[in-house]
Design an enzyme around this catalytic site. Structure first.
Site, PDB file in Angstrom:
ATOM      1  N   LYS A   1      -7.918 -12.632  -6.265  1.00  0.00           N
ATOM      2  CA  LYS A   1      -6.451 -12.553  -6.159  1.00  0.00           C
ATOM      3  C   LYS A   1      -5.941 -13.714  -5.320  1.00  0.00           C
ATOM      4  O   LYS A   1      -6.335 -13.884  -4.172  1.00  0.00           O
ATOM      5  CB  LYS A   1      -6.045 -11.218  -5.526  1.00  0.00           C
ATOM      6  CG  LYS A   1      -4.559 -11.122  -5.162  1.00  0.00           C
ATOM      7  CD  LYS A   1      -4.178  -9.754  -4.596  1.00  0.00           C
ATOM      8  CE  LYS A   1      -2.757  -9.748  -4.033  1.00  0.00           C
ATOM      9  NZ  LYS A   1      -2.371  -8.434  -3.453  1.00  0.00           N
TER      10      LYS A   1
ATOM     11  N   LYS B   1       8.892  -6.272   1.651  1.00  0.00           N
ATOM     12  CA  LYS B   1       8.140  -5.652   2.745  1.00  0.00           C
ATOM     13  C   LYS B   1       8.997  -5.617   4.007  1.00  0.00           C
ATOM     14  O   LYS B   1       9.725  -6.558   4.271  1.00  0.00           O
ATOM     15  CB  LYS B   1       6.868  -6.461   3.037  1.00  0.00           C
ATOM     16  CG  LYS B   1       5.757  -6.274   2.019  1.00  0.00           C
ATOM     17  CD  LYS B   1       4.516  -7.050   2.422  1.00  0.00           C
ATOM     18  CE  LYS B   1       3.432  -6.954   1.366  1.00  0.00           C
ATOM     19  NZ  LYS B   1       2.884  -5.607   1.195  1.00  0.00           N
TER      20      LYS B   1
ATOM     21  N   ARG C   1      -2.320  -6.490  -8.688  1.00  0.00           N
ATOM     22  CA  ARG C   1      -2.933  -5.912  -9.892  1.00  0.00           C
ATOM     23  C   ARG C   1      -2.370  -6.547 -11.165  1.00  0.00           C
ATOM     24  O   ARG C   1      -3.032  -6.582 -12.196  1.00  0.00           O
ATOM     25  CB  ARG C   1      -2.740  -4.391  -9.885  1.00  0.00           C
ATOM     26  CG  ARG C   1      -1.328  -3.943  -9.953  1.00  0.00           C
ATOM     27  CD  ARG C   1      -1.133  -2.486  -9.586  1.00  0.00           C
ATOM     28  NE  ARG C   1      -1.266  -2.242  -8.153  1.00  0.00           N
ATOM     29  CZ  ARG C   1      -1.147  -1.048  -7.572  1.00  0.00           C
ATOM     30  NH1 ARG C   1      -0.906   0.022  -8.314  1.00  0.00           N
ATOM     31  NH2 ARG C   1      -1.263  -0.906  -6.280  1.00  0.00           N
TER      32      ARG C   1
ATOM     33  N   ASP D   1       2.815 -12.884   0.122  1.00  0.00           N
ATOM     34  CA  ASP D   1       3.328 -11.662  -0.483  1.00  0.00           C
ATOM     35  C   ASP D   1       4.497 -11.122   0.325  1.00  0.00           C
ATOM     36  O   ASP D   1       4.311 -10.451   1.334  1.00  0.00           O
ATOM     37  CB  ASP D   1       2.187 -10.620  -0.558  1.00  0.00           C
ATOM     38  CG  ASP D   1       2.613  -9.356  -1.282  1.00  0.00           C
ATOM     39  OD1 ASP D   1       3.731  -9.342  -1.855  1.00  0.00           O
ATOM     40  OD2 ASP D   1       1.826  -8.380  -1.288  1.00  0.00           O
TER      41      ASP D   1
ATOM     42  N   ASP E   1      -2.975 -13.098   1.607  1.00  0.00           N
ATOM     43  CA  ASP E   1      -3.080 -12.371   0.342  1.00  0.00           C
ATOM     44  C   ASP E   1      -3.788 -13.166  -0.765  1.00  0.00           C
ATOM     45  O   ASP E   1      -3.890 -12.713  -1.904  1.00  0.00           O
ATOM     46  CB  ASP E   1      -1.681 -11.922  -0.122  1.00  0.00           C
ATOM     47  CG  ASP E   1      -1.704 -10.576  -0.825  1.00  0.00           C
ATOM     48  OD1 ASP E   1      -2.700  -9.850  -0.689  1.00  0.00           O
ATOM     49  OD2 ASP E   1      -0.724 -10.262  -1.527  1.00  0.00           O
TER      50      ASP E   1
HETATM   51  N1  BES Z   1      -1.056  -7.507  -0.486  1.00  0.00           N
HETATM   52  C1  BES Z   1      -0.743  -6.134  -0.403  1.00  0.00           C
HETATM   53  C2  BES Z   1      -1.872  -5.288   0.167  1.00  0.00           C
HETATM   54  C3  BES Z   1      -2.298  -5.554   1.591  1.00  0.00           C
HETATM   55  C4  BES Z   1      -1.962  -4.683   2.596  1.00  0.00           C
HETATM   56  C5  BES Z   1      -3.126  -6.620   1.883  1.00  0.00           C
HETATM   57  C6  BES Z   1      -2.411  -4.909   3.888  1.00  0.00           C
HETATM   58  C7  BES Z   1      -3.572  -6.853   3.179  1.00  0.00           C
HETATM   59  C8  BES Z   1      -3.220  -6.005   4.169  1.00  0.00           C
HETATM   60  C9  BES Z   1      -0.424  -5.589  -1.794  1.00  0.00           C
HETATM   61  O1  BES Z   1       0.112  -6.490  -2.703  1.00  0.00           O
HETATM   62  C10 BES Z   1       0.583  -4.500  -1.616  1.00  0.00           C
HETATM   63  O2  BES Z   1       1.650  -4.784  -1.183  1.00  0.00           O
HETATM   64  N2  BES Z   1       0.203  -3.285  -1.967  1.00  0.00           N
HETATM   65  C11 BES Z   1       1.062  -2.170  -1.854  1.00  0.00           C
HETATM   66  C12 BES Z   1       0.909  -1.341  -3.095  1.00  0.00           C
HETATM   67  C13 BES Z   1       1.973  -0.291  -3.264  1.00  0.00           C
HETATM   68  C14 BES Z   1       3.296  -0.929  -3.548  1.00  0.00           C
HETATM   69  C15 BES Z   1       1.578   0.603  -4.397  1.00  0.00           C
HETATM   70  C16 BES Z   1       0.640  -1.364  -0.620  1.00  0.00           C
HETATM   71  O3  BES Z   1      -0.551  -1.268  -0.328  1.00  0.00           O
HETATM   72  O4  BES Z   1       1.526  -0.873   0.072  1.00  0.00           O
HETATM   73 ZN    ZN Z   2      -0.367  -8.506  -2.333  1.00  0.00          ZN
HETATM   74 ZN    ZN Z   3       2.252  -6.636  -2.536  1.00  0.00          ZN
END
Ligand code: BES
Ligand code: ZN
Ligand code: ZN
Length: 492
Positions: free
Chosen positions: A258, A270, A344, A263, A281
């Site tokens: 990835k 966020k 994803r 992000d 990320d």
């Molecule tokens: N890049 C994040 C996941 C992440 C979280 C990486 C903490 C490193 C540290 C990912 O793209 C994300 O935002 N995932 C969301 C998914 C949700 C929207 C279903 C998450 O984990 O909150």
């Molecule tokens: Zn991400």
């Molecule tokens: Zn994300």
């Protein structure tokens, strides 16, 4: 870095001699044959000041030279990870004194082969001999970071010494992965990752890089990668970096990483407190590039290809929108229920493309995919999911060997309910927070051909640390590179 000295008696003068000890019943006992020298440096032990506890260090002076007594803990059940941690402590000790050349006496231990022990010493040491200074200016001018330059390894066999030399090559890949994760998001862009791939091609024999631009991605109809990219003013890229260590064989392991260079979450922005580390990320991409560097440096007789979909997940008037539907490379339509579940999406296109175009023998993807995996497994263990028992077992074993641990989570069909969409073939994420890492993996699974062994590693917890832990520094850890090399070496 490493030089070989076969016997303790043949050691030369050195700025620092590191001597390992076990924690003994009657005080610390030397962990290697050092003859009469043991008596000479016994003062701290006789006084009970040095006990030999794991990673305990005591500095002692002998004939005007520094000697560091290094505790290895209990002799009875020695873990390779304890050795890594102890020699990590020795490295940080030397660095704190700005020592750049030193000597290490390699311990003897009945639980492990001399090769494994020497490798663990080298690993603990080299993984700790890292500093990311590219973004400092004032502090670095005042006090430049001193890294250790040469280490004499005393008392190991020639064959065991080769393991240490080998790790010098592997660690190049780990350092690269760390540097890329630690770099500014505005520097480590999709284009920069492409440039890095080209540099790797130039440096190593048997490596070919293809860096595809937005036009190519459009032509290939990677609708999900393009959707995520819409909120960014930088183009996406699709990188394929191939290392052929065994050109006669058709076997090829594909590492998909990835590569979200930042992000923000997109329109599902966020909040403060969750965005600040999101330059990390692209750690999956960093791991994929680092793996190629390590494999090519080692001249490993295996074929490995890194596949990297990369873009920023930015925010803009042109951003992709929650509620809209986009068509993937595979043709499946995807309802975007959350723009922060972007990893994803880009991986889905990359996995489907890999299955169709690369004839992979197995695919392993690395991704900082979900916060849920951090809740489940913390920052010492990565989440493992997949469709092939054999591959999962091989990854688990490699995880135990390297201590880049992985732990399985189940891909039961019931979780798929979460991804049902009323308007499209599939939704990119569920409504609740239940089983977040698993539903993410189930989404990916939809884009992998059934007969291709596939494993997914969620490294959201392990790729980037809030604080240093033993030989893993604060920030990028380079997780996955050592795991992949171990896996590749174990493939029959
Ligand atoms: N890049 C994040 C996941 C992440 C979280 C990486 C903490 C490193 C540290 C990912 O793209 C994300 O935002 N995932 C969301 C998914 C949700 C929207 C279903 C998450 O984990 O909150
Ligand atoms: Zn991400
Ligand atoms: Zn994300």
């Amino acid at each position: 870095m490493f030089k070989h000295i076969e016997q303790f008696a043949k050691r030369g003068k050195t700025p620092l001699l590191v001597v390992p000890f076990w924690k003994g019943k009657k005080g610390a006992e030397a962990a290697a044959p050092i003859g009469a020298f043991e008596k000479e440096i016994s003062t701290p032990i006789d006084h009970g000041d040095f006990k030999g506890d794991l990673s305990e260090t005591t500095l002692y002076y002998n004939n005007g030279s520094r000697v560091l007594l290094l505790g290895l803990g209990d002799k009875e059940k020695v873990l390779l990870e304890s050795l890594r941690n102890a020699f990590s402590a020795a490295c940080f000790f030397a660095r704190s004194k700005k020592i750049v050349d030193l000597s290490i006496v390699i311990p003897d231990c009945k639980d492990h082969s001399a090769e494994k022990i020497t490798a663990a010493v080298a690993e603990g040491f080299l993984l700790s001999n890292y500093s990311f200074d590219q973004l400092k200016s004032e502090a670095i001018k005042k006090e430049p970071t001193q890294l250790i330059k040469t280490v004499d390894l005393i008392g190991c066999s020639k064959k065991a010494f080769e393991e240490a030399k080998k790790f010098e090559k592997i660690v190049k890949g780990v350092y690269l992965a760390r540097d890329l994760a630690n770099g500014n998001a505005d520097d480590i862009t999709p284009q920069e990752l492409g440039r890095q791939a080209k540099l790797i091609e130039k440096e190593f024999e048997g490596v070919k890089a293809q860096v595809h631009d937005k036009k190519w991605i459009e032509k290939e109809k990677m609708g999900l990668l393009l959707a995520v990219n819409r909120g960014s003013n930088r183009d996406p890229a699709f990188i394929v970096l191939e290392y052929k260590g065994n050109p006669k064989s058709k076997d090829v392991t594909v590492v998909v990483g990835k590569g979200v260079t930042y992000d923000t979450g997109g329109l599902n922005l966020k909040p403060t407190g969750f965005m600040e580390t999101m330059k990390c990320d692209m750690s999956g991409a960093a791991c994929a590039l680092g793996t190629i560097v390590a494999a090519a440096s080692l001249k490993l007789k295996k074929n490995v290809t890194a596949v990297i979909p990369t873009t920023e997940n930015g925010i803009d008037a042109t951003s992709y929108k929650p509620g809209d539907v986009y068509t993937s490379y595979l043709g499946k339509t995807v309802e975007i229920t959350n723009t922060d579940a972007e990893g994803r999406l880009i991986l889905a296109d990359a996995l489907a493309w890999t299955c169709k175009n690369l004839k992979p023998s197995r695919i392993i993807d690395f991704a900082t995919l979900t916060g849920a995996v951090v809740v489940a497994l913390g920052d010492d263990v990565s989440g493992l999911m997949g469709t092939n028992k054999g591959l999962e077992e091989a990854l688990f074993k490699a995880g135990e060997e390297t201590c880049e641990r992985v732990w399985p989570l189940p891909l039961y069909d019931v979780f798929f309910e979460h991804l049902k969409s009323d308007v499209a073939d599939i939704a990119n994420c569920g409504t609740g927070r239940q089983a977040g890492s698993i539903t993410a993996a189930l989404f990916l699974k939809e884009f992998v051909e059934k007969d291709v062994p596939w494993a997914h590693l969620d490294i959201a917890g392990t790729a980037f640390l809030k604080g240093a832990k033993n030989y893993r520094p604060k920030g990028g850890t380079g997780v996955g590179v050592r795991l992949m090399i171990e896996l590749l070496e174990n493939l029959s």
